[in-house]
Design an enzyme around this catalytic site. Structure first.
Site, PDB file in Angstrom:
ATOM      1  N   TYR A  88       0.840  -1.194   0.000  1.00 38.51           N
ATOM      2  CA  TYR A  88       0.000   0.000   0.000  1.00 38.51           C
ATOM      3  C   TYR A  88       0.878   1.248   0.000  1.00 38.51           C
ATOM      4  O   TYR A  88       1.407   1.679   1.038  1.00 38.51           O
ATOM      5  CB  TYR A  88      -0.914   0.027   1.218  1.00 38.51           C
ATOM      6  CG  TYR A  88      -1.948  -1.073   1.285  1.00 38.51           C
ATOM      7  CD1 TYR A  88      -2.218  -1.895   0.188  1.00 38.51           C
ATOM      8  CD2 TYR A  88      -2.655  -1.302   2.457  1.00 38.51           C
ATOM      9  CE1 TYR A  88      -3.162  -2.910   0.263  1.00 38.51           C
ATOM     10  CE2 TYR A  88      -3.607  -2.311   2.534  1.00 38.51           C
ATOM     11  CZ  TYR A  88      -3.851  -3.106   1.442  1.00 38.51           C
ATOM     12  OH  TYR A  88      -4.787  -4.109   1.525  1.00 38.51           O
TER      13      TYR A  88
ATOM     14  N   HIS B 251      -0.770 -12.363   1.548  1.00 40.94           N
ATOM     15  CA  HIS B 251      -1.461 -11.461   0.628  1.00 40.94           C
ATOM     16  C   HIS B 251      -1.517 -12.072  -0.774  1.00 40.94           C
ATOM     17  O   HIS B 251      -0.498 -12.425  -1.344  1.00 40.94           O
ATOM     18  CB  HIS B 251      -0.712 -10.127   0.580  1.00 40.94           C
ATOM     19  CG  HIS B 251      -1.518  -8.984   0.088  1.00 40.94           C
ATOM     20  ND1 HIS B 251      -0.997  -7.722  -0.098  1.00 40.94           N
ATOM     21  CD2 HIS B 251      -2.831  -8.886  -0.256  1.00 40.94           C
ATOM     22  CE1 HIS B 251      -1.941  -6.906  -0.520  1.00 40.94           C
ATOM     23  NE2 HIS B 251      -3.063  -7.599  -0.638  1.00 40.94           N
TER      24      HIS B 251
END
Length: 333
Positions: free
Chosen positions: A59, A141
């Site tokens: 991110y 992830h």
């Protein structure tokens, strides 16, 4: 139901607020967010009683984790649950770049790597960026990006970190419910403790109900529902890119409009129904929403608390907007 209400995160016992804050937007997803606004957004969430924060190295290429740490370090560490992810290392020359990040830090990028040493290194880097002494929930992830390595090596690394007390919970961060269900079945015991499921248990997409959610309920695995606004499509029907399509199909747009019209007939904001729908399933512990400004957090908390009459859910089923078999929230939950 209120943002500050807490429940145990499945078998981990970690207390999580019913509303969690996802920090992708604060890393600059789609548009830049400055550091002051990012801090103010997390401060607003804290004042509302939100005690679950979800970030990731990718991110903003480390920016989200850095900002999360700056805002959370002054808070009592035992009063919130922090989640981050493994699977991508942020390093000079990383080539697994994503166009969604606005103005990322220069000279670095993500590199996909689910091998054991890379996972350990990723955790070390995350702790350094966060400036904290521990991570509570660690997600693998997007394990579908390299499923064999994610299962064989990343899971083993996380299981070792859990056994040594470095993390409290092993989790998966996925966009595909079938991948998570397969991973849970194939991982060595005791397996993952939770799943962050994005966009696959919503008013528009209940694919998580086919296998994953019943499996999680059976095994005591908590589910964090994310992406409940379906890329903003439930907020404002449009023909542009959303919901994983370059062009949203007209039939889907018609369904969204019908949901919105029915919600308005019962004086319910469509996004209140979108947030609260997920809690109809007992496996869902919390709903994680994103925000890039303080007012967006406040709005989401108000949507969670907005009363929804059971008649709305019944009408959605009667009109075919929801399948008859989908569980819906009980009155007063």
């Amino acid at each position: 139901m209120y943002a500050h209400d807490t429940v145990p995160l499945g078998r981990t016992g970690l207390p999580v607020s019913r509303l969690g804050l996802g920090l992708a937007s604060l890393g600059g997803m789609f548009a830049p967010v400055d550091a002051v606004q990012a801090g103010a957004t997390i401060d607003a969430a804290w004042r509302l009683g939100i005690r679950l924060y979800d970030t990731a190295p990718v991110y903003g290429y480390g920016r989200s984790e850095t900002r999360a740490g700056l805002a959370l370090r002054p808070r009592p560490r035992d009063e919130y649950v922090l989640c981050t992810k493994v699977g991508r290392l942020i390093e000079p020359g990383g080539t697994d770049t994503q166009s969604i990040w606005a103005d990322p830090p220069a000279g670095v990028g993500p590199r996909l790597d689910y091998r054991y040493p890379a996972v350990i290194r990723s955790v070390e880097q995350s702790l350094e960026r966060l400036g904290l002494d521990r991570i509570d929930v660690l997600h693998v992830h997007d394990p579908d990006q390299d499923y064999p390595t994610a299962l064989a090596e990343a899971y083993r690394a996380l299981a070792d970190l859990r056994a040594s007390g470095v993390i409290r919970a092993v989790s998966l961060g996925v966009n595909h419910a079938d991948v998570a269900a397969r991973f849970i079945r194939e991982a060595p015991d005791p397996g993952p403790d939770s799943v962050l499921l994005a966009g696959r248990y919503t008013m528009l997409d209940q694919s998580g109900l086919a296998d994953l959610l019943p499996l999680c309920e059976q095994r005591g695995i908590a589910v964090m529902a994310a992406g409940v606004f379906q890329s903003g499509l439930l907020a404002e029907p449009r023909t542009g890119a959303a919901y994983g399509y370059s062009q949203v199909p007209e039939a889907l747009l018609g369904r969204v409009r019908a949901i919105r019209d029915l919600c308005h007939r019962y004086d319910v904001p469509p996004l209140a129904a979108a947030i609260q729908f997920a809690f109809g399933h007992p496996a869902i512990a919390t709903v994680v929403v994103g925000a890039r400004a303080p007012h967006e957090v406040t709005d989401s908390a108000a949507l969670l608390a907005h009363p929804i009459p059971p008649e709305l859910w019944a009408a959605m089923k009667a009109t075919g907007l929801l399948p008859e078999t989908v569980p819906t929230p009980a009155a007063g939950t």
